[in-house]
Write a protein that holds these residues in place. Structure first.
Motif, mmCIF file in Angstrom:
data_model
loop_
_atom_site.group_PDB
_atom_site.id
_atom_site.type_symbol
_atom_site.label_atom_id
_atom_site.label_comp_id
_atom_site.label_asym_id
_atom_site.label_seq_id
_atom_site.Cartn_x
_atom_site.Cartn_y
_atom_site.Cartn_z
ATOM 1 N N ASN A 332 51.626 39.375 55.992
ATOM 2 C CA ASN A 332 50.391 38.653 56.302
ATOM 3 C C ASN A 332 49.262 38.968 55.322
ATOM 4 O O ASN A 332 48.087 38.981 55.687
ATOM 5 C CB ASN A 332 49.932 38.910 57.743
ATOM 6 N N ILE A 333 49.604 39.237 54.061
ATOM 7 C CA ILE A 333 48.599 39.398 53.004
ATOM 8 C C ILE A 333 48.456 38.042 52.318
ATOM 9 O O ILE A 333 49.455 37.385 52.012
ATOM 10 C CB ILE A 333 49.039 40.473 51.976
ATOM 11 N N VAL A 334 47.211 37.608 52.085
ATOM 12 C CA VAL A 334 46.951 36.339 51.409
ATOM 13 C C VAL A 334 46.688 36.649 49.928
ATOM 14 O O VAL A 334 45.780 37.425 49.613
ATOM 15 C CB VAL A 334 45.727 35.622 52.025
ATOM 16 N N SER A 345 44.345 38.453 43.222
ATOM 17 C CA SER A 345 43.740 39.315 44.227
ATOM 18 C C SER A 345 44.449 39.139 45.561
ATOM 19 O O SER A 345 45.210 38.193 45.749
ATOM 20 C CB SER A 345 42.259 38.986 44.378
ATOM 21 N N TRP A 346 44.204 40.048 46.488
ATOM 22 C CA TRP A 346 44.735 39.901 47.840
ATOM 23 C C TRP A 346 43.586 39.925 48.823
ATOM 24 O O TRP A 346 42.519 40.475 48.558
ATOM 25 C CB TRP A 346 45.747 41.001 48.176
ATOM 26 N N TYR A 347 43.816 39.318 49.995
ATOM 27 C CA TYR A 347 42.908 39.423 51.137
ATOM 28 C C TYR A 347 43.761 39.851 52.315
ATOM 29 O O TYR A 347 44.803 39.226 52.585
ATOM 30 C CB TYR A 347 42.230 38.076 51.428
ATOM 31 N N ASN A 348 43.353 40.910 52.986
ATOM 32 C CA ASN A 348 44.098 41.376 54.163
ATOM 33 C C ASN A 348 43.307 41.044 55.425
ATOM 34 O O ASN A 348 42.278 41.667 55.687
ATOM 35 C CB ASN A 348 44.345 42.891 54.062
ATOM 36 N N PRO A 349 43.771 40.071 56.241
ATOM 37 C CA PRO A 349 43.035 39.701 57.454
ATOM 38 C C PRO A 349 42.878 40.885 58.409
ATOM 39 O O PRO A 349 41.919 40.929 59.175
ATOM 40 C CB PRO A 349 43.903 38.615 58.094
ATOM 41 N N ALA A 350 43.789 41.880 58.340
ATOM 42 C CA ALA A 350 43.730 43.009 59.274
ATOM 43 C C ALA A 350 42.535 43.915 59.002
ATOM 44 O O ALA A 350 42.021 44.555 59.927
ATOM 45 C CB ALA A 350 45.023 43.817 59.203
ATOM 46 N N ASN A 351 42.084 43.989 57.740
ATOM 47 C CA ASN A 351 40.884 44.804 57.488
ATOM 48 C C ASN A 351 39.767 44.001 56.808
ATOM 49 O O ASN A 351 38.777 44.580 56.354
ATOM 50 C CB ASN A 351 41.242 46.102 56.733
ATOM 51 N N ALA A 352 39.949 42.675 56.761
ATOM 52 C CA ALA A 352 38.928 41.769 56.225
ATOM 53 C C ALA A 352 38.456 42.167 54.825
ATOM 54 O O ALA A 352 37.299 41.976 54.473
ATOM 55 C CB ALA A 352 37.748 41.649 57.190
ATOM 56 N N THR A 353 39.394 42.716 54.055
ATOM 57 C CA THR A 353 39.022 43.250 52.753
ATOM 58 C C THR A 353 39.822 42.558 51.652
ATOM 59 O O THR A 353 40.983 42.196 51.854
ATOM 60 C CB THR A 353 39.309 44.776 52.721
ATOM 61 N N THR A 354 39.186 42.381 50.499
ATOM 62 C CA THR A 354 39.870 41.820 49.339
ATOM 63 C C THR A 354 39.970 42.887 48.249
ATOM 64 O O THR A 354 39.189 43.843 48.237
ATOM 65 C CB THR A 354 39.142 40.554 48.836
HETATM 66 C C1 LIG Z 1 43.061 46.967 53.509
HETATM 67 O O1 LIG Z 1 44.394 46.539 53.349
HETATM 68 C C2 LIG Z 1 44.899 46.644 52.035
HETATM 69 C C3 LIG Z 1 46.251 45.972 51.966
HETATM 70 O O2 LIG Z 1 47.167 46.588 52.820
HETATM 71 C C4 LIG Z 1 44.922 48.084 51.596
HETATM 72 O O3 LIG Z 1 45.416 48.178 50.264
HETATM 73 C C5 LIG Z 1 43.519 48.626 51.667
HETATM 74 O O4 LIG Z 1 43.532 49.990 51.350
HETATM 75 C C6 LIG Z 1 42.930 48.427 53.053
HETATM 76 N N1 LIG Z 1 41.552 48.797 52.991
HETATM 77 C C7 LIG Z 1 40.949 49.425 54.001
HETATM 78 C C8 LIG Z 1 39.510 49.772 53.793
HETATM 79 O O5 LIG Z 1 41.552 49.708 55.018
#
Ligand SMILES: *[C@@H]1O[C@H](CO)[C@@H](O)[C@H](O)[C@H]1NC(C)=O
Ligand SMILES: *[C@@H]1O[C@H](CO)[C@@H](O)[C@H](O)[C@H]1NC(C)=O
Ligand SMILES: *[C@@H]1O[C@H](CO)[C@@H](O)[C@H](O)[C@H]1NC(C)=O
Ligand SMILES: *[C@@H]1O[C@H](CO)[C@@H](O)[C@H](O)[C@H]1NC(C)=O
Ligand SMILES: *[C@@H]1O[C@H](CO)[C@@H](O)[C@H](O)[C@H]1NC(C)=O
Ligand SMILES: *[C@@H]1O[C@H](CO)[C@@H](O)[C@H](O)[C@H]1NC(C)=O
Ligand SMILES: *[C@@H]1O[C@H](CO)[C@@H](O)[C@H](O)[C@H]1NC(C)=O
Length: 419
Positions: A332-334, A345-354
């Protein structure tokens, strides 16, 4: 060099540091790029990879007049990629060669040809979770002088191809109030869950990236062939006002037609990706750095309140950079292109971070992604912003164009169909 620098510095009484001692941008990060295919002939956008590793690309005549078939020279808008950087028209040569060509010159001004049984101008190819190839035809092509002709009914369509036989099994033609003559159906994703429609064959979601303003998201019922639009003209599918991207250090201005003044980047909703559970659709305009999402049920809804519900349910996921296509993996990584950073780049919906997945100086406009069942992320790099449709209006591309792949992190692979 260091010596003369030292001399000059000493002479002018300045602090002197040899260039080699300065920290500088490493230019590369993440896994090594693996070169998969070089495109020496036509100009590609899309890439699709089947479960057995067959690869397909498409070559839109709406972006390069030399991708246009003129009815005599046997060019193609969809091909299977073969070993040795060769390509063969797919599903066959005939299907890629509309009689008289992709443009109907019997009317003035000319329009896209109206054939339902031939490919006109394909902007995307996608292998769905059931391992079928889908071909998205915009029905549009450029004339030799760079004019993008409007579509005719019959041109814009979605075609399914059975990869065990290389034969089409369905053709869904879009009505003119779903694919407008100045729509540009760009990319497509498939949600094959049987319980989401009464017809039971799932749906497709399509972006309309039109540079002429017809932006929105189209939903198609793959069982009935019906299609409809949502988010039409909403700010989230439109390019932002005066949007200016930079690629390889140069500002990117667009030329909307021969002899016309250049403009800001006018491409609307283009990139599209489904969450691994197919409940969320991610999308974004090329003329924007924002990533947006919408619950897919809001796109399937056709009730009286469905459009205000759709507009009210869009969520901004923040800025991810300037992108064209998107893709999601089984974690589920975009994944998105990041044109201004020569990166994916990636966006992870689980931590709302790119974040940055891979950077390489050879990355010059990441057009389209595909995940393979082999655990690789495939993407085309096609120098789009160097075509003559961009300022200064000369073709500055240098062949070949490239298909790269990198291994997906954390055991990621292609998303299989959710139940
Ligand atoms: C958010 O998820 C990404 C992808 O799994 C990971 O690389 C990153 O360290 C995470 N960032 C935080 C702040 O949890
Ligand atoms: C198309 O090909 C012709 C002949 O090689 C060339 O003169 C022209 O510049 C090309 N146009 C584009 C858009 O690449
Ligand atoms: C070209 O346009 C004419 C006039 O609308 C129409 O009758 C004809 O079917 C069109 N042909 C193709 C191939 O699009
Ligand atoms: C399908 O097409 C490919 C070329 O694109 C060809 O190699 C293959 O033999 C074809 N398969 C069938 C079943 O026709
Ligand atoms: C080409 O493919 C189309 C779509 O599957 C099919 O209808 C047609 O018969 C094929 N033509 C040839 C010459 O194989
Ligand atoms: C479809 O069925 C799955 C599994 O039973 C369920 O989790 C999901 O909520 C259903 N979706 C809809 C739209 O009814
Ligand atoms: C370009 O070609 C189109 C279609 O043939 C024609 O209508 C238009 O006048 C041409 N424009 C220029 C500037 O040559």
């Amino acid at each position: 060099m260091a010596r003369s620098c030292f001399t000059a510095c000493a002479l002018w009484g300045m602090a002197c540091v040899a260039a080699a001692q300065l920290i500088s941008d490493p230019g590369a990060a993440g896994p090594e790029l693996e070169l998969v295919h070089l495109y020496y002939d036509e100009f590609p956008t899309g890439i699709a990879v089947s479960s057995t590793g067959r690869r397909f690309s498409n070559y839109p005549p709406g972006l390069d007049a030399n991708n246009t078939n003129d009815g005599t020279n046997g060019k193609y808008t969809v091909a299977e990629l073969l070993p040795g950087n060769s390509e063969t028209p797919f599903p066959n040569t005939t299907f890629n060669n509309p009689p008289g060509g992709a443009i109907n010159y019997t009317v003035f001004p000319p329009v896209g040809a109206n054939y339902q049984n031939y490919l006109i101008g394909v902007q995307s190819v996608v292998v769905d979770p059931a391992d079928r190839l889908w071909i998205l035809d915009t029905g549009r092509a450029q004339t030799d002088n760079g004019t993008l002709v409007p579509a005719s009914y019959g041109g814009p369509k979605l075609i399914g191809v059975d990869l065990t036989t290389n034969q089409t099994f369905t053709t869904i033609v879009f009505p003119p109030d779903v694919a407008y003559p100045d729509s540009y159906l760009n990319d497509v994703r498939f949600d094959l869950r049987p319980n989401i429609t009464s017809s039971g064959h799932g749906v497709a979601y399509i972006t309309d990236s039109s540079t002429e303003g017809r932006n929105g998201i189209v939903t198609v019922d793959l069982g009935t062939g019906e299609s409809w639009r949502h988010l039409d003209g909403d700010a989230v599918v439109r390019p932002e006002r005066q949007f200016l991207a930079y690629v390889w250090g140069e500002p990117v201005y667009f030329i909307p037609g021969p002899g016309r003044p250049f403009t800001y980047l006018p491409f609307g909703s283009d990139g599209i990706a489904l969450s691994a559970d197919a409940e969320t659709l991610f999308f974004g305009a090329v003329g924007s750095r924002y990533l947006y999402s919408i619950p897919t049920e809001r796109l399937r809804d056709r009730s009286e309140a469905s459009e205000v519900l759709a507009q009210s349910s869009v969520q901004s996921r923040g800025q991810k950079g300037v992108s064209d296509g998107f893709e999601t993996d089984s974690n589920n990584i975009v994944y998105v292109g990041n044109m201004e950073q020569n990166a994916v780049s990636w966006y992870n919906p689980a931590n709302a971070t790119t974040g940055t997945f891979v950077r390489d100086p050879r990355i010059n406009w990441v057009d389209t992604f595909a995940t393979g069942a082999d655990g690789y992320l495939y993407f085309t790099v096609n120098q789009l912003q160097l075509t003559q449709a961009f300022y200064p209006g000369t073709d500055r591309r240098v062949r070949p164009f490239a298909l790269f792949r990198v291994p997906l992190p954390n055991g990621g692979t292609k998303v299989s169909s959710p139940e």
